[in-house]
Scaffold this motif. Structure first.
Motif, short mmCIF file in Angstrom:
data_model
loop_
_atom_site.label_atom_id
_atom_site.label_comp_id
_atom_site.label_asym_id
_atom_site.label_seq_id
_atom_site.Cartn_x
_atom_site.Cartn_y
_atom_site.Cartn_z
N ALA A 241 11.30 25.44 114.88
CA ALA A 241 11.04 25.14 113.41
C ALA A 241 9.88 26.14 112.98
O ALA A 241 10.32 25.90 111.58
CB ALA A 241 10.91 24.20 114.01
N VAL A 242 8.81 26.30 112.58
CA VAL A 242 8.50 26.86 113.01
C VAL A 242 8.12 27.84 111.71
O VAL A 242 8.04 28.45 110.78
CB VAL A 242 6.36 27.08 113.35
CG1 VAL A 242 5.60 28.33 112.80
CG2 VAL A 242 6.31 25.85 114.12
N LEU A 243 9.01 28.87 112.73
CA LEU A 243 9.29 30.17 112.59
C LEU A 243 9.97 29.95 111.58
O LEU A 243 10.40 30.70 110.22
CB LEU A 243 10.23 30.68 113.77
CG LEU A 243 9.24 31.53 115.22
CD1 LEU A 243 9.60 32.18 115.73
CD2 LEU A 243 8.38 32.41 113.98
N PHE A 244 11.45 28.81 111.93
CA PHE A 244 12.13 29.38 110.22
C PHE A 244 11.65 28.40 109.08
O PHE A 244 11.98 28.98 108.45
CB PHE A 244 13.26 27.89 111.11
CG PHE A 244 14.52 28.02 109.82
CD1 PHE A 244 15.21 28.74 109.57
CD2 PHE A 244 15.45 26.39 110.04
CE1 PHE A 244 16.01 28.66 108.07
CE2 PHE A 244 16.49 25.98 109.13
CZ PHE A 244 16.94 27.95 108.01
N GLY A 245 10.85 27.31 109.03
CA GLY A 245 9.87 27.11 108.09
C GLY A 245 9.14 28.42 107.79
O GLY A 245 9.71 28.74 106.55
N ALA A 246 9.03 29.53 108.32
CA ALA A 246 8.18 30.15 108.22
C ALA A 246 8.91 31.18 107.07
O ALA A 246 8.64 32.57 105.78
CB ALA A 246 7.41 31.23 108.78
N LEU A 247 10.30 31.34 108.15
CA LEU A 247 10.66 32.40 107.21
C LEU A 247 11.55 31.94 105.67
O LEU A 247 12.08 32.73 104.45
CB LEU A 247 13.09 32.40 107.90
CG LEU A 247 13.85 33.58 107.71
CD1 LEU A 247 13.33 34.33 107.35
CD2 LEU A 247 14.54 33.15 108.63
N SER A 248 11.45 30.56 105.93
CA SER A 248 13.01 30.18 104.52
C SER A 248 11.72 30.30 103.53
O SER A 248 11.67 30.90 102.11
CB SER A 248 12.42 28.96 104.84
OG SER A 248 11.50 28.35 104.49
#
Length: 424
Positions: A235-242
Motif C-alpha cells: 500500500a505504501v509503495l503503491f501510494g508513493a508510485l501514484s
C-alpha cells in the motif's frame, strides 16, 4: 456434532428447508431475465439512452474513462479540477442530457489504476472493465465459498454468483466495486497458502482505502503477520508510485475534494441517503442531526468491528470469516453506495454454501433472501423513497454469521466436556 444437530437439540424442531439448490438456480435465472427485460425497456423508453434527462448505463465508468483520457491529454491535477473535468466529460461523451456535476473524487492510486482505460474506445473498454471485474469476482467467490461443491458440482454455480443483484447493479453503472470485491476475496483465498500474494491484493485496495478499513483488524486476529506486513508495504509503495506519477498536488486536491464531498453529498444529499445502505444515511434520512448520525454510525462501526474480531478469533471456517468481514466492512463505512453491495454477494455465497452443507438455522433463509434483494431495493429507492432498511438487513446478516460461530464454539465446548466426563 455439526451445527444442524446442535440446532435440533436446542430447539427440538426441524427448520423448513425452502432455499434448495433448485430454487436458488430458479431465482437466479429469474433475476437475470428481469435484468435483461429492464435493460431492454430502459433502452426503448429512452430511445437508446439518448433522451434528455434520462440516465444511461455506464455513467460511473464514463468518469473513469474520462479521467484516463485527461491524464493522457492533460495532467493529473486538471482531473481533480471540477470545472475542467466536467467540461472534458461533456466533450468526450456529448452528454447533453446530464445536468449534474460528476467530479473526480478518487485518490491518485485509482487514477493510476484506471490510466490504461483510454487506450481503447469507451464502449469496448466498458465491457472489458466490467467483464474482467465480473469474472474475477465470480471466480474468487466460488473458490472461497465452495459453492460448486455445495451444489453437488452443479454447472449453475457460476450463474448463481454472476446473476446475483449484488453483481448486476454495479455492472449497470460500470463501477469499480466488482474489482475491489475481487481483490478482497482473492486476498482471503490466498491468506493461508500465499500470504505475500494476499498482502499485495490488500495493498491494491488503496484504490478505495475505506473498503480495507477492517483488514488490519482481522489479520491481527488471525495472526497473519506476513500478510499484514506485505499489505502495509504494498500500500505504501503503491501510494508513493501514484504520487510520483500524478504529483504531490493531487494528494492535496484529493483531500480537499473529499471534504467537499463529505459536506455536500454525504451529509446533505437525500439522493445519496436513499441509495446508501448505511446507518449514517438511514439516520440522516430520518431527520437525525449530523452529529447524531455520526455517533450512530460510529456505534454500529464498533459493533461491526467487534463482530469481525469475534468471528476471526472464534472459527477457522473460512466461509464464515469471509462472510463476517464482507458484511462488517459495509457496516463500518458511512460512505457506501448500492453498488458496493458486490461485497455482500460474496458473503451470501459463503452463507448459502454453509447452509446447504450443514443445514439451515431458524431465520437464516429469510435473512439471506432479504440481503440478496437489497441491491435492487437500494437501486430503485431513489424513485420509491421508502425507508432506508439497508443497515438493518446488513446487521441481521452479520448476526447469523456470529450465531454460526457461537454455535460452533458451543459444539466444541460440548465435545470437550464429553471427553472430560468420560475421562473421569
Amino acid at each position: 456434532m455439526d451445527v444442524s444437530q446442535l440446532r435440533m437439540r436446542g430447539t427440538g424442531e426441524r427448520v423448513r428447508n425452502w432455499l434448495t439448490p433448485e430454487r436458488i438456480v430458479f431465482y437466479s435465472v429469474g433475476m437475470l431475465l428481469l435484468f435483461i427485460v429492464m435493460m431492454a425497456v430502459w433502452a426503448w423508453s429512452s430511445h437508446a439512452f439518448a433522451e434528455r434527462g434520462v440516465a444511461a448505463p455506464g455513467t460511473d465508468f464514463s468518469i473513469f474513462w474520462s479521467a484516463s483520457y485527461g491524464l493522457w491529454h492533460g495532467s493529473a491535477a486538471q482531473v481533480y479540477d471540477h470545472v475542467w473535468f466536467d467540461g472534458l466529460q461533456r466533450r468526450l461523451f456529448d452528454d447533453l442530457h446530464r445536468s449534474n456535476l460528476l467530479p473526480w473524487l478518487y485518490p491518485p492510486t485509482f487514477l493510476v489504476f484506471v490510466s490504461p482505460l483510454a487506450l481503447l474506445p469507451p464502449l469496448a473498454m466498458y465491457f472489458v472493465f466490467v467483464g474482467s471485474g465480473l469474472v474475477l469476482c465470480s471466480a474468487g467467490t466460488l473458490r472461497v465459498s465452495g459453492l460448486t461443491g455445495s451444489l453437488r458440482g452443479s454447472r449453475f454455480a457460476w450463474l448463481i454468483v454472476a446473476a446475483s443483484p449484488c453483481v448486476l447493479v454495479p455492472a449497470i453503472f460500470g463501477q469499480n466495486s466488482l474489482l475491489t470485491a475481487a481483490l478482497a476475496v482473492f486476498a482471503l483465498h490466498w491468506l493461508r497458502r500465499a500470504p505475500l500474494r494476499a498482502g499485495l491484493c490488500i495493498g491494491l485496495l488503496a484504490i478505495k482505502p475505506q473498503m480495507a478499513v477492517l483488514f488490519p483488524l482481522v489479520l491481527i486476529a488471525a495472526r497473519a503477520w506476513r500478510t499484514l506486513a506485505a499489505a502495509a508495504l504494498s500500500a505504501v509503495l503503491f501510494g508513493a508510485l501514484s504520487v510520483l506519477v500524478c504529483g504531490v498536488q493531487t494528494a492535496q486536491q484529493f483531500l480537499v475534494n473529499t471534504g467537499l464531498a463529505r459536506a455536500t453529498l454525504l451529509e446533505q444529499s437525500r439522493s445519496y441517503w436513499l441509495a446508501s445502505p448505511t446507518t449514517f444515511a438511514a439516520l440522516r434520512d430520518s431527520g437525525v442531526p449530523i452529529a447524531g448520525a455520526y455517533a450512530g454510525q460510529a456505534s454500529v462501526a464498533l459493533i461491526a468491528a467487534a463482530a469481525a474480531w469475534y468471528v476471526w478469533r472464534g472459527t477457522r471456517d473460512m466461509r464464515l470469516r469471509v462472510a463476517g468481514l464482507m458484511v462488517a466492512t459495509l457496516l463500518a463505512n458511512p460512505y457506501v453506495w448500492h453498488y458496493e453491495l458486490a461485497w455482500l454477494g460474496i458473503a451470501l455465497a459463503c452463507l448459502i454454501a454453509r447452509g446447504l452443507d450443514t443445514g439451515w438455522l431458524r431465520g437464516e433463509q429469510t435473512v439471506i433472501a432479504l440481503a440478496w434483494l437489497l441491491p435492487v431495493y437500494e437501486l430503485f429507492n431513489r424513485i420509491t423513497e421508502l425507508p432506508q432498511i439497508g443497515p438493518v438487513v446488513l446487521l441481521l446478516t452479520l448476526l447469523i454469521v456470529v450465531r454460526r460461530v457461537r454455535l460452533g464454539a458451543d459444539a466444541r465446548a460440548g465435545r470437550t466436556a464429553l471427553v472430560y466426563s468420560h475421562a473421569i
